[in-house]
Design an enzyme around this catalytic site. Structure first.
Site, PDB file in Angstrom:
ATOM      1  N   ASP A   1      67.822  31.322 -79.923  1.00 23.21           N
ATOM      2  CA  ASP A   1      67.906  32.771 -79.742  1.00 23.21           C
ATOM      3  C   ASP A   1      69.382  33.170 -79.691  1.00 23.21           C
ATOM      4  O   ASP A   1      70.243  32.348 -79.352  1.00 23.21           O
ATOM      5  CB  ASP A   1      67.201  33.210 -78.449  1.00 23.21           C
ATOM      6  N   SER A   2      69.650  34.425 -80.021  1.00 26.08           N
ATOM      7  CA  SER A   2      71.027  34.902 -80.011  1.00 26.08           C
ATOM      8  C   SER A   2      71.504  35.309 -78.622  1.00 26.08           C
ATOM      9  O   SER A   2      72.692  35.556 -78.421  1.00 26.08           O
ATOM     10  CB  SER A   2      71.174  36.100 -80.966  1.00 26.08           C
TER      11      SER A   2
ATOM     12  N   PHE B   1      63.875  32.700 -82.617  1.00 18.94           N
ATOM     13  CA  PHE B   1      63.856  34.010 -81.955  1.00 18.94           C
ATOM     14  C   PHE B   1      63.025  33.850 -80.676  1.00 18.94           C
ATOM     15  O   PHE B   1      62.111  34.624 -80.402  1.00 18.94           O
ATOM     16  CB  PHE B   1      63.273  35.091 -82.861  1.00 18.94           C
TER      17      PHE B   1
ATOM     18  N   CYS C   1      56.768  42.041 -87.186  1.00 18.15           N
ATOM     19  CA  CYS C   1      56.382  43.177 -86.345  1.00 18.15           C
ATOM     20  C   CYS C   1      56.866  44.490 -86.945  1.00 18.15           C
ATOM     21  O   CYS C   1      56.834  45.525 -86.284  1.00 18.15           O
ATOM     22  CB  CYS C   1      56.906  43.009 -84.924  1.00 18.15           C
TER      23      CYS C   1
ATOM     24  N   ARG D   1      50.267  33.131 -78.479  1.00 19.37           N
ATOM     25  CA  ARG D   1      50.822  32.035 -77.671  1.00 19.37           C
ATOM     26  C   ARG D   1      49.716  31.060 -77.278  1.00 19.37           C
ATOM     27  O   ARG D   1      49.928  29.837 -77.258  1.00 19.37           O
ATOM     28  CB  ARG D   1      51.535  32.590 -76.435  1.00 19.37           C
TER      29      ARG D   1
ATOM     30  N   ASN E   1      72.840  32.441 -84.328  1.00 20.40           N
ATOM     31  CA  ASN E   1      72.144  33.140 -85.404  1.00 20.40           C
ATOM     32  C   ASN E   1      71.076  32.222 -86.000  1.00 20.40           C
ATOM     33  O   ASN E   1      71.379  31.131 -86.475  1.00 20.40           O
ATOM     34  CB  ASN E   1      73.166  33.547 -86.473  1.00 20.40           C
TER      35      ASN E   1
ATOM     36  N   ASP F   1      59.263  34.269 -84.966  1.00 19.08           N
ATOM     37  CA  ASP F   1      58.862  35.557 -84.386  1.00 19.08           C
ATOM     38  C   ASP F   1      60.084  36.474 -84.317  1.00 19.08           C
ATOM     39  O   ASP F   1      60.591  36.773 -83.224  1.00 19.08           O
ATOM     40  CB  ASP F   1      58.251  35.344 -82.998  1.00 19.08           C
TER      41      ASP F   1
END
Length: 394
Positions: A248-249, A226, A338, A210, A277, A298
């Site tokens: 974001d969801s 995300f 990740c 960040r 989505n 991300d």
């Protein structure tokens, strides 16, 4: 009664190399019950290590010590916690930062245990049966060593089911943390929902990345995919981004993202939040001819098992191809995986394939990994799970 695990012939190599995992297929004979502290013996009966045992798990033993004289008692847990705390002393934890990882499981010699600090509160994850058996002792040691206001448990990861454990959460010691709780990172402020947020409430492992996004964002229109509670969005605005879009969801995560932007003194009128989505939204941006100067990808973990690696690779390729198509000339892509099962080499190959399909000339200008409070033990390379690329698109 002495509790022992005897290995099959020629199966002691990983133990001698001090890898903390011992798989069930290496075991010839077990004289122990689930949760016991056990001595590991080679097929000739020679002592190798000591750890805790769970026959219900594919990782049957998590190794704790390779010193035959070191007993796993209250003194052991306290000593390991003290060592972990010592590793987080300055300069590893930057100034004006009040949230960071205190204990990083295997990499701190405490497999199955995560402890994160959020200001005056600790959040603990007990991910294995062995840690569960000793949790009360560990909590007492944490409270004595650091005197937090409270210790809260977020042992609700799916991995506990592989250990035969049910998810659990709640206050273990002291005060219950407020919801939300305010933290500081590099001088930026964030609200964190410890009780309901992802992981232990915040993606602490992305702290250094960040800060990099903040340095790259000046004068750029930024798309944060995300986005969760807006960590990269706030960093980009602090770095001088002209406008941001956070996708974001989760409606709840986006609400907290708005609050985090306002908390740092930025006007939400210049920023857009889209619930939905990410794959579908990226395609809609492509169809509309949208262009961005900096895109952050991300995503959550795509591969939980080896059987999922192929489908994960397709997912990573799809979002990276779409992102590359949306970048203006001279644009920057910060892209992450990740998924521990997706190696750094494989991830780079995936992004290369995405660039070929997008017909975009792309150069890697930096590589990213998890923050320094998430150390990687040389004996446990699996702990290097977060990998990222900064790509310049021309």
């Amino acid at each position: 009664m002495k509790r022992t695990i005897t290995l099959k012939p020629r199966r002691e190599k990983s133990v001698r190399h001090r890898h903390p995992w011992l798989f069930s297929g290496a075991i010839a004979h077990a004289e122990a019950e689930a949760g016991d502290i056990v001595d590991i013996l080679d097929h000739r009966g020679r002592w190798l290590a000591r750890g805790y045992y769970n026959p219900a798990s594919q990782i049957a033993v998590r190794l704790l010590t390779f010193d035959p004289d070191e007993q796993v008692d209250a003194t052991f847990w306290r000593r390991r916690l003290e060592r972990a705390f010592a590793r987080r002393r300055a300069p590893l934890i930057p100034n004006e930062t009040t949230a960071y990882r205190l204990v990083n499981a295997e990499s701190d010699g405490l497999p199955g245990l995560i402890v994160d600090r959020y200001g005056d509160f600790f959040v603990l994850q007990s991910l294995t049966l062995g840690i569960e058996r000793h949790k009360a002792t560990i909590v007492d040691a944490l409270a004595e060593l650091a005197t937090p206001r409270g210790i809260y448990e977020r042992s609700d990861e799916d991995v506990r089911r592989l250990e035969g454990l049910l998810p659990t959460a709640g206050t273990l010691w002291g005060e219950t943390p407020p919801t939300p709780l305010r933290i500081s990172e590099h001088g930026l402020a964030f609200w964190v929902d410890i009780a309901h947020g992802h992981k232990t409430g915040f993606y602490l492992d992305q702290r250094d990345n960040r800060a990099l996004a903040q340095r790259l964002a000046a004068g750029r229109r930024v798309l944060n995919c995300f986005s969760y509670t807006g960590g990269f969005t706030v960093a980009a605005l602090a770095g001088g981004a002209t406008a941001t879009i956070s996708v974001d969801s989760s409606a709840g995560a986006l609400t907290l993202a708005r609050e985090n932007i306002a908390l740092n003194g930025f006007d939400n009128a210049d920023n857009t939040f889209i619930e939905g989505n990410v794959f579908e939204i990226l395609r809609a941006f492509r169809d509309r001819g949208e262009q961005f100067d900096l895109i952050v990808l991300d995503p959550p973990k795509f591969a939980y098992t080896r059987q999922q690696i192929e489908s994960a690779a397709r997912g990573y390729k799809d979002i990276n191809r779409l992102a590359l198509l949306l970048l203006a000339p001279g644009g920057i892509l910060m892209t992450f995986s990740c998924s521990g099962l997706v190696s750094a080499e494989l991830f780079q190959q995936i992004v290369f394939s995405a660039a070929l399909d997008a017909k975009r000339e792309t150069h890697i200008v930096a590589r990213m990994t998890q923050a320094s409070d998430h150390p990687v033990a040389l004996t446990f390379p699996e702990s290097a799970y977060l990998k990222g690329l900064v790509c310049l698109v021309s």
